[in-house]
Design a protein around this motif. Structure first.
Motif, mmCIF file in Angstrom:
data_model
loop_
_atom_site.group_PDB
_atom_site.id
_atom_site.type_symbol
_atom_site.label_atom_id
_atom_site.label_comp_id
_atom_site.label_asym_id
_atom_site.label_seq_id
_atom_site.Cartn_x
_atom_site.Cartn_y
_atom_site.Cartn_z
ATOM 1 N N GLN A 50 0.769 -1.296 -0.218
ATOM 2 C CA GLN A 50 0.095 -0.201 0.086
ATOM 3 C C GLN A 50 0.943 1.314 -0.013
ATOM 4 O O GLN A 50 0.419 2.384 -0.699
ATOM 5 C CB GLN A 50 -1.029 0.148 1.064
ATOM 6 N N HIS A 51 1.831 1.043 0.931
ATOM 7 C CA HIS A 51 2.956 2.399 0.813
ATOM 8 C C HIS A 51 3.492 2.527 -0.440
ATOM 9 O O HIS A 51 3.612 3.852 -0.981
ATOM 10 C CB HIS A 51 3.993 2.154 1.750
ATOM 11 N N ARG A 53 2.298 1.584 -3.669
ATOM 12 C CA ARG A 53 1.198 2.225 -4.253
ATOM 13 C C ARG A 53 0.825 3.717 -4.268
ATOM 14 O O ARG A 53 0.649 4.261 -5.353
ATOM 15 C CB ARG A 53 -0.097 1.486 -4.023
ATOM 16 N N TYR A 54 0.959 4.145 -2.926
ATOM 17 C CA TYR A 54 0.587 5.522 -2.884
ATOM 18 C C TYR A 54 1.766 6.524 -3.032
ATOM 19 O O TYR A 54 1.243 7.249 -3.443
ATOM 20 C CB TYR A 54 0.106 5.656 -1.279
ATOM 21 N N HIS A 55 2.978 5.945 -2.458
ATOM 22 C CA HIS A 55 3.722 7.076 -2.549
ATOM 23 C C HIS A 55 4.957 6.588 -3.727
ATOM 24 O O HIS A 55 5.897 7.596 -4.087
ATOM 25 C CB HIS A 55 4.741 6.905 -1.572
ATOM 26 N N GLN A 61 8.125 8.503 3.560
ATOM 27 C CA GLN A 61 8.093 10.230 3.252
ATOM 28 C C GLN A 61 8.519 11.190 4.414
ATOM 29 O O GLN A 61 7.965 10.771 5.555
ATOM 30 C CB GLN A 61 6.549 10.431 2.914
#
Length: 92
Positions: A50-51, A53-55, A61
């Motif tokens: 998920q990290h 995909r998002y970042h 970050q």
């Protein structure tokens, strides 16, 4: 908490894909394939994917570390209200 290398993160993504998004199966495959590597909970596989995909990166970050949480919330609120003002047909 285990600090995984980028190579290990890539392997997690591969096993997550092989397991068709099943985090528990990903973990089992990881243990079977890499018996000498650190073992984490199944949720780590899901969180890491998920990290990514998002970042778009495995790196944490850090762009908001020096900003106060209240400041970030107020800025986000302003952006939302400005956007709704531009297009009243969208929902907040």
């Amino acid at each position: 908490m285990v600090n995984f290398s980028n190579s290990e993160h890539v392997d997690m993504v591969i096993f997550y894909g092989i397991a068709d998004g099943n985090a528990r199966l990903s973990r089992e495959l990881w243990i079977e394939h890499f018996p000498n590597r650190a073992i984490s909970c199944a949720r780590t596989f899901t969180s890491m994917v998920q990290h990514l995909r998002y970042h778009g990166t495995f790196k944490p970050q850090t762009h908001n570390l020096n900003r106060n949480r209240t400041e970030r919330i107020l800025q986000a609120e302003k952006q939302i209200l400005d956007r709704v003002e531009e297009d009243p047909n969208i929902s907040t």
